[in-house]
Design a protein around this motif. Sequence first.
Motif, PDB file in Angstrom:
ATOM      1  N   ALA A   1       0.806  -1.111   0.063  1.00 21.62           N
ATOM      2  CA  ALA A   1       0.031   0.161   0.083  1.00 21.62           C
ATOM      3  C   ALA A   1       0.756   1.182  -0.064  1.00 21.62           C
ATOM      4  O   ALA A   1       0.545   2.234  -0.866  1.00 21.62           O
ATOM      5  N   ALA A   2       1.911   1.265   0.853  1.00 17.71           N
ATOM      6  CA  ALA A   2       2.638   2.605   0.867  1.00 17.71           C
ATOM      7  C   ALA A   2       3.571   2.523  -0.506  1.00 17.71           C
ATOM      8  O   ALA A   2       3.671   3.561  -0.731  1.00 17.71           O
ATOM      9  N   GLU A   3       3.806   1.688  -0.992  1.00 20.21           N
ATOM     10  CA  GLU A   3       4.676   1.731  -2.337  1.00 20.21           C
ATOM     11  C   GLU A   3       3.749   2.316  -3.344  1.00 20.21           C
ATOM     12  O   GLU A   3       4.181   3.141  -4.159  1.00 20.21           O
ATOM     13  N   SER A   4       2.578   1.819  -3.381  1.00 25.39           N
ATOM     14  CA  SER A   4       1.560   2.171  -4.420  1.00 25.39           C
ATOM     15  C   SER A   4       1.051   3.462  -4.323  1.00 25.39           C
ATOM     16  O   SER A   4       0.974   4.581  -5.143  1.00 25.39           O
ATOM     17  N   LEU A   5       1.363   4.220  -2.926  1.00 22.57           N
ATOM     18  CA  LEU A   5       0.902   5.516  -2.502  1.00 22.57           C
ATOM     19  C   LEU A   5       1.994   6.550  -2.820  1.00 22.57           C
ATOM     20  O   LEU A   5       1.893   7.640  -3.167  1.00 22.57           O
ATOM     21  N   HIS A   6       3.217   5.816  -2.358  1.00 26.91           N
ATOM     22  CA  HIS A   6       4.432   6.782  -2.558  1.00 26.91           C
ATOM     23  C   HIS A   6       5.174   6.364  -3.499  1.00 26.91           C
ATOM     24  O   HIS A   6       6.222   5.728  -3.011  1.00 26.91           O
ATOM     25  N   VAL A   7       4.975   6.576  -4.805  1.00 21.79           N
ATOM     26  CA  VAL A   7       5.698   6.048  -5.875  1.00 21.79           C
ATOM     27  C   VAL A   7       7.119   6.574  -5.911  1.00 21.79           C
ATOM     28  O   VAL A   7       8.036   5.671  -6.228  1.00 21.79           O
ATOM     29  N   HIS A   8       7.303   7.978  -5.587  1.00 19.06           N
ATOM     30  CA  HIS A   8       8.618   8.486  -5.579  1.00 19.06           C
ATOM     31  C   HIS A   8       9.005   8.379  -4.244  1.00 19.06           C
ATOM     32  O   HIS A   8       9.498   9.694  -3.804  1.00 19.06           O
ATOM     33  N   GLY A   9       9.192   7.681  -3.409  1.00 16.37           N
ATOM     34  CA  GLY A   9       9.394   7.349  -2.084  1.00 16.37           C
ATOM     35  C   GLY A   9      10.948   8.222  -1.639  1.00 16.37           C
ATOM     36  O   GLY A   9      10.654   9.146  -0.896  1.00 16.37           O
ATOM     37  N   ARG A  10      11.879   8.129  -2.149  1.00 21.18           N
ATOM     38  CA  ARG A  10      13.209   8.662  -1.933  1.00 21.18           C
ATOM     39  C   ARG A  10      13.167  10.176  -2.356  1.00 21.18           C
ATOM     40  O   ARG A  10      13.877  11.093  -1.789  1.00 21.18           O
ATOM     41  N   ALA A  11      12.196  10.503  -3.223  1.00 24.62           N
ATOM     42  CA  ALA A  11      12.272  12.096  -3.524  1.00 24.62           C
ATOM     43  C   ALA A  11      10.916  12.702  -2.668  1.00 24.62           C
ATOM     44  O   ALA A  11      10.839  13.983  -2.917  1.00 24.62           O
ATOM     45  N   TYR A  12      10.476  12.137  -1.859  1.00 22.26           N
ATOM     46  CA  TYR A  12       9.350  12.577  -0.964  1.00 22.26           C
ATOM     47  C   TYR A  12       9.877  13.940   0.031  1.00 22.26           C
ATOM     48  O   TYR A  12      10.640  13.573   0.586  1.00 22.26           O
TER      49      TYR A  12
END
Length: 85
Positions: A36-47
């Motif tokens: 769920a987190a991966e699909s919601l925050h596709v650009h995690g490192r750049a968040y």
Amino acid sequence: MTWKWEYAFGAEEAARTAPAAFLSEVRSKAAELVRAAESLHVHGRAYAGTDPKGGDVIVPGGMFTYQVVVRSERVYVVQITYMGF
């Protein structure tokens, strides 16, 4: 880096004494939270925002508390509680 989940703080220590069936449920739900987190925050490192509020998840036998850290692309299980139900 890819999204993963892991135990944090004292949860890893508590997991050493919890029954295998309970830990299997915790792992399963933690994996769902990762997806769920991966699909919601596709650009995690750049968040650039604040991390979302964590929560409690009830599983057969007890519950666990988690926290999502987007920039680290991690779901941390910070506490597990085995109640035997």
